[in-house]
Design an enzyme around this catalytic site. Structure first.
Site, PDB file in Angstrom:
ATOM      1  CE  LYS A  35      -2.160  -1.062   3.762  1.00 66.71           C
ATOM      2  NZ  LYS A  35      -1.520  -2.371   3.943  1.00 66.71           N
ATOM      3  CB  THR A  36       3.586   2.379   2.214  1.00 66.87           C
ATOM      4  OG1 THR A  36       2.761   2.216   3.374  1.00 66.87           O
ATOM      5  CG2 THR A  36       4.422   3.620   2.385  1.00 66.87           C
ATOM      6  CG  ASP A 223       0.433   4.897   4.176  1.00 66.13           C
ATOM      7  OD1 ASP A 223      -0.398   3.975   4.071  1.00 66.13           O
ATOM      8  OD2 ASP A 223       1.665   4.702   4.215  1.00 66.13           O
ATOM      9  CD  GLU A 224      -0.446   2.777   8.416  1.00 71.10           C
ATOM     10  OE1 GLU A 224      -1.442   2.095   8.758  1.00 71.10           O
ATOM     11  OE2 GLU A 224       0.710   2.316   8.349  1.00 71.10           O
ATOM     12  CD  GLN A 254      -1.724  -3.294   8.934  1.00 71.63           C
ATOM     13  OE1 GLN A 254      -0.716  -2.878   9.499  1.00 71.63           O
ATOM     14  NE2 GLN A 254      -1.778  -3.463   7.631  1.00 71.63           N
ATOM     15  NE  ARG A 609       3.757  -4.252  11.086  1.00 71.10           N
ATOM     16  CZ  ARG A 609       3.241  -3.814   9.921  1.00 71.10           C
ATOM     17  NH1 ARG A 609       3.864  -2.902   9.218  1.00 71.10           N
ATOM     18  NH2 ARG A 609       2.098  -4.293   9.470  1.00 71.10           N
TER      19      ARG A 609
HETATM   20  P1  ATP Z   1       1.591  -2.119   5.943  1.00 74.84           P
HETATM   21  O1  ATP Z   1       0.160  -2.579   5.900  1.00 74.84           O
HETATM   22  O2  ATP Z   1       2.357  -2.850   6.950  1.00 74.84           O
HETATM   23  O3  ATP Z   1       1.709  -0.646   5.996  1.00 74.84           O
HETATM   24  P2  ATP Z   1       2.016  -1.966   3.118  1.00 74.84           P
HETATM   25  O4  ATP Z   1       0.817  -2.553   2.482  1.00 74.84           O
HETATM   26  O5  ATP Z   1       2.107  -0.499   3.145  1.00 74.84           O
HETATM   27  O6  ATP Z   1       2.230  -2.607   4.546  1.00 74.84           O
HETATM   28  P3  ATP Z   1       4.597  -1.826   1.893  1.00 74.84           P
HETATM   29  O7  ATP Z   1       5.341  -1.398   3.089  1.00 74.84           O
HETATM   30  O8  ATP Z   1       4.307  -0.831   0.829  1.00 74.84           O
HETATM   31  O9  ATP Z   1       3.252  -2.571   2.340  1.00 74.84           O
HETATM   32  O10 ATP Z   1       5.311  -3.065   1.195  1.00 74.84           O
HETATM   33  C1  ATP Z   1       5.796  -4.168   1.968  1.00 74.84           C
HETATM   34  C2  ATP Z   1       7.113  -4.648   1.418  1.00 74.84           C
HETATM   35  O11 ATP Z   1       6.914  -5.308   0.165  1.00 74.84           O
HETATM   36  C3  ATP Z   1       8.088  -3.531   1.152  1.00 74.84           C
HETATM   37  O12 ATP Z   1       9.388  -3.970   1.466  1.00 74.84           O
HETATM   38  C4  ATP Z   1       7.929  -3.291  -0.337  1.00 74.84           C
HETATM   39  O13 ATP Z   1       9.070  -2.721  -0.900  1.00 74.84           O
HETATM   40  C5  ATP Z   1       7.689  -4.699  -0.857  1.00 74.84           C
HETATM   41  N1  ATP Z   1       6.896  -4.733  -2.104  1.00 74.84           N
HETATM   42  C6  ATP Z   1       5.659  -4.262  -2.291  1.00 74.84           C
HETATM   43  N2  ATP Z   1       5.242  -4.474  -3.555  1.00 74.84           N
HETATM   44  C7  ATP Z   1       6.234  -5.121  -4.190  1.00 74.84           C
HETATM   45  C8  ATP Z   1       6.422  -5.614  -5.521  1.00 74.84           C
HETATM   46  N3  ATP Z   1       5.480  -5.520  -6.474  1.00 74.84           N
HETATM   47  N4  ATP Z   1       7.588  -6.215  -5.807  1.00 74.84           N
HETATM   48  C9  ATP Z   1       8.552  -6.344  -4.879  1.00 74.84           C
HETATM   49  N5  ATP Z   1       8.449  -5.883  -3.608  1.00 74.84           N
HETATM   50  C10 ATP Z   1       7.312  -5.281  -3.257  1.00 74.84           C
HETATM   51 MG    MG Z   2       2.215   0.860   4.764  1.00 77.20          MG
END
Ligand code: ATP
Ligand code: MG
Length: 674
Positions: A35-36, A223-224, A254, A609
């Site tokens: 997402k981020t 975000d969040e 979350q 995490r």
């Molecule tokens: P959270 O819910 O914990 O905030 P999130 O959904 O925001 O998580 P991110 O932090 O954006 O998730 O991504 C999680 C990890 O996966 C990061 O290390 C990110 O770089 C990696 N990632 C996300 N998408 C891809 C992709 N398409 N290919 C490779 N790595 C990825």
């Molecule tokens: Mg995130």
């Protein structure tokens, strides 16, 4: 970077989200699904494909640390500077807005931020001045009452109208709120909730200003989103207006700030408010091993009323989750320290290890274990540098120099160190300030000129007034660090701490030293960015920064933090400690199914995490807040399928109490049966 490159390292659903043409977009997806990452890439895409100037973008994240990281990641992806873009938290952005528009906000130019300690102190004073007994009318409850209403967008006057007249409790808190609001207005103080509420109100009142910002921020990204509260959501809608684009990303599983008014329902509300909006779900997790992911999925499945998502990963199963039962909390801490050392021996950095806990008080024992084993560590949030008493004392002097009408600062330092101003004199000043509707400082000044106290007390008050005036005069010719030094010396604070004995006093003096270097760093780095004085900027910085800039953020050290502060972050190895019924889930949430579900979401946040390795630890016996209790394994751990968990022990000396001088006494009484 061109648009294609931007999309290359994303999966199909992520690409759709990044390049969605829809004006309104909600990305609803589980932990670690990117997402981020989508948010960052969407910003880059808006700039590359839609030719949006950074100036037209507003990005809101949850912590200052996340905001800094986001800015860095955007710059990396875009390969250009993004000056002019506003990236920050709801609080920091509102603060910036109020600094720029203090007149429209009807604030003094020198308005000061009250952090929650200052706020509590002010509320205490008000409760006293209303002649309410503190034990019947606990200040913390009043603080909760006030902040909750502000978070719901309600001013004291509105609350006063709405209270049930036959409910004495509500009536009283409403009176406290009214008096509090007046005191803040008088001193030009702004608490955290006020930052957001006031920004929201100014934009509602001032159509020109609103139009300006609505035109400026052509795209707003959050975000969040699951953790926004009522006023934040209203703030967003107002700022975005009808023309701007809106991209929200979040995960209902979350949502962990319900206790602070966050509303998961805002996710559904978005669908009602923006029926034309697109919703995109991401289901592939890129962060964790399959084992960790399955465990987290199994735990969160126990919650009801979820929006429902399935997360999967291409990653391999990875190592099983390791569960350690400590004999007591010291044993548990020792296990964590040893495993951290083992990870480092195997080639990981200290910074790849995170130690998470439910409540701040748990950190002390862990810290002791780290210190004993020479493991570098850093605490995020909680014991922040600018929160330490000695630092706050110096800052309060500086605040008073900057704005003598800052009552909270006045109260804090008038008798620190003691200078012969007793409770009687203080009561006199408080009464006077109330009766004449003037600040405490003005009361002190008038008391001296009108000779309203007996000679000795009068002298003492005069001494204090002269002291502060002296600082104010000296301020002209000194840079910030010199002024800070002068304040520390001449106020008597340094001498005061030098008189104290022991390690604590030593630490305080070291902290004062650290403050000088902080001031020095600040004056060299921050001068042009801030229109008002460096002192003002420094005071804001101290109030807003939750310890995230404390020395050593770059250093290789173990990351310690509460589960709440771990949101959005990821670490190779995660230790979830204190996994015990009553501690986590927290005692207070065990009776109430909604709160229990929020605790479970917190467990889900903690587990997700971890990238490679998850350790779960608990103590069979724990001494916390001075009580010793027998403990049972947390239900959240019991909700993990057993085949994903391996129980581990420390080598031979498993359950022996550790002999160290500061723990021996407690052990003698509690652990001797071993
Ligand atoms: P959270 O819910 O914990 O905030 P999130 O959904 O925001 O998580 P991110 O932090 O954006 O998730 O991504 C999680 C990890 O996966 C990061 O290390 C990110 O770089 C990696 N990632 C996300 N998408 C891809 C992709 N398409 N290919 C490779 N790595 C990825
Ligand atoms: Mg995130």
């Amino acid at each position: 970077m061109d648009t294609q490159q931007l999309l290359d390292d994303l999966n199909v659903a992520q690409q759709q989200a990044v390049s969605a043409e829809s004006q309104y977009l909600l990305v609803l997806a589980g932990a670690g699904s990117g997402k981020t990452r989508v948010l960052v890439h969407r910003i880059a895409w808006l700039m590359a494909e839609k030719r949006l100037n950074p100036y037209h973008i507003l990005a809101v994240t949850f912590t200052n640390k996340a905001a800094r990281e986001m800015r860095g990641r955007i710059e990396t992806v875009c390969q250009r500077s993004v000056q002019g873009m506003w990236v920050g938290t709801f609080h920091s952005i509102s603060h910036r807005f109020l600094r720029m528009h203090w007149q429209d906000a009807q604030l003094p130019e020198s308005f000061q931020i009250l952090d929650s300690d200052d706020q509590l102190r002010l509320i205490k004073r008000i409760i006293r001045s209303l002649e309410l007994a503190e034990d019947r009318w606990p200040p913390r409850q009043a603080q909760w009452f006030i902040n909750n209403h502000k978070d719901a967008g309600k001013r004291a006057a509105q609350v006063a109208q709405e209270v049930n007249p036959s409910n004495r409790h509500e009536r009283t808190w409403s009176r406290v709120y009214t008096a509090y609001e007046e005191a803040c207005e008088r001193a030009g103080s702004v608490d955290f909730a006020e930052l957001i509420l006031r920004t929201y109100e100014v934009l509602g009142r001032n159509k020109e200003l609103l139009a300006h910002y609505q035109q400026r921020f052509q795209h707003v990204l959050v975000d969040e989103f699951q953790d926004t509260n009522d006023i934040q959501y209203a703030w967003l809608k107002r700022l975005a207006g009808h023309e701007s684009g809106l991209t929200l990303v979040g995960d209902d599983d979350q949502s962990i700030y319900g206790w602070r008014g966050a509303k998961i329902e805002n996710i559904q509300q978005f669908q009602r408010d923006y029926p034309a909006g697109d919703i995109i779900r991401l289901e592939q997790n890129y962060r964790s091993t399959e084992t960790i992911l399955n465990a987290a999925n199994a735990v969160i499945a126990h919650n009801t009323g979820r929006l429902g998502k399935k997360l999967w990963t291409e990653d391999n199963a990875g190592e099983s989750i390791q569960l350690f039962a400590g004999y007591n909390e010291v044993d548990e801490a020792r296990f964590v320290a040893e495993r951290v050392s083992a990870c480092v021996r195997e080639g990981q950095g200290y910074r790849d290890c995170a130690v998470l806990y439910r409540s701040n008080a748990q950190s002390r024992v862990l810290e002791e274990a780290f210190i004993r084993q020479g493991i570098p560590y850093r605490i995020y949030g909680g014991l922040r540098f600018f929160d330490r008493a000695e630092i706050k004392n110096v800052l309060a002097y500086l605040r008073l120099v900057f704005n003598p009408n800052d009552d909270a600062a006045f109260e804090r330092v008038i008798s620190v160190p003691s200078r012969g101003i007793g409770e009687r004199t203080l009561t006199h000043l408080r009464d006077m300030s109330r009766e004449r509707a003037i600040s405490l400082w003005q009361s002190a000044v008038d008391t001296v000129s009108e000779q309203l106290l007996p000679a000795r007390a009068l002298n003492a008050v005069d001494g204090f007034v002269q002291l502060i005036r002296g600082f104010d005069e000296a301020r002209e010719n000194l840079v910030l660090s010199e002024l800070a030094e002068l304040v520390m010396q001449r106020s008597g604070l340094v001498a005061h701490y030098q008189k104290e004995k022991g390690e604590k006093a030593q630490a305080r003096l070291e902290n004062l030293k650290e403050l000088r270097s902080a001031a020095r760093e600040f004056e060299s780095a921050e001068t042009q960015d801030h229109p008002s004085s460096v002192l003002a900027a420094f005071l804001d910085h101290a109030a807003l920064e939750s310890g995230e800039l404390q020395a050593g953020e770059q250093d290789d050290c173990v990351q310690m933090m509460t589960l709440h502060s771990a949101k959005g972050l990821e670490f190779s190895t995660v230790f979830m400690t204190g996994m015990e019924e009553g501690l986590f889930p927290h005692q207070m949430s065990m009776e109430d199914s909604n709160r229990l579900e929020e605790e479970r979401r917190l467990a889900y946040v903690g587990m997700t995490r971890a990238m490679k390795q998850l350790f779960i630890t608990y103590a069979e016996m724990r001494r916390l807040y001075g009580n010793e209790k027998r403990c049972f394994l947390s239900r959240f751990v019991r909700e993990i399928p057993t085949e994903l968990i391996t129980e581990v022990r420390l080598n031979a000396s498993v359950s022996r109490p550790v002999h160290s001088s500061f723990r021996r006494k407690e052990q003698a009484s509690s652990v001797s049966s071993d």
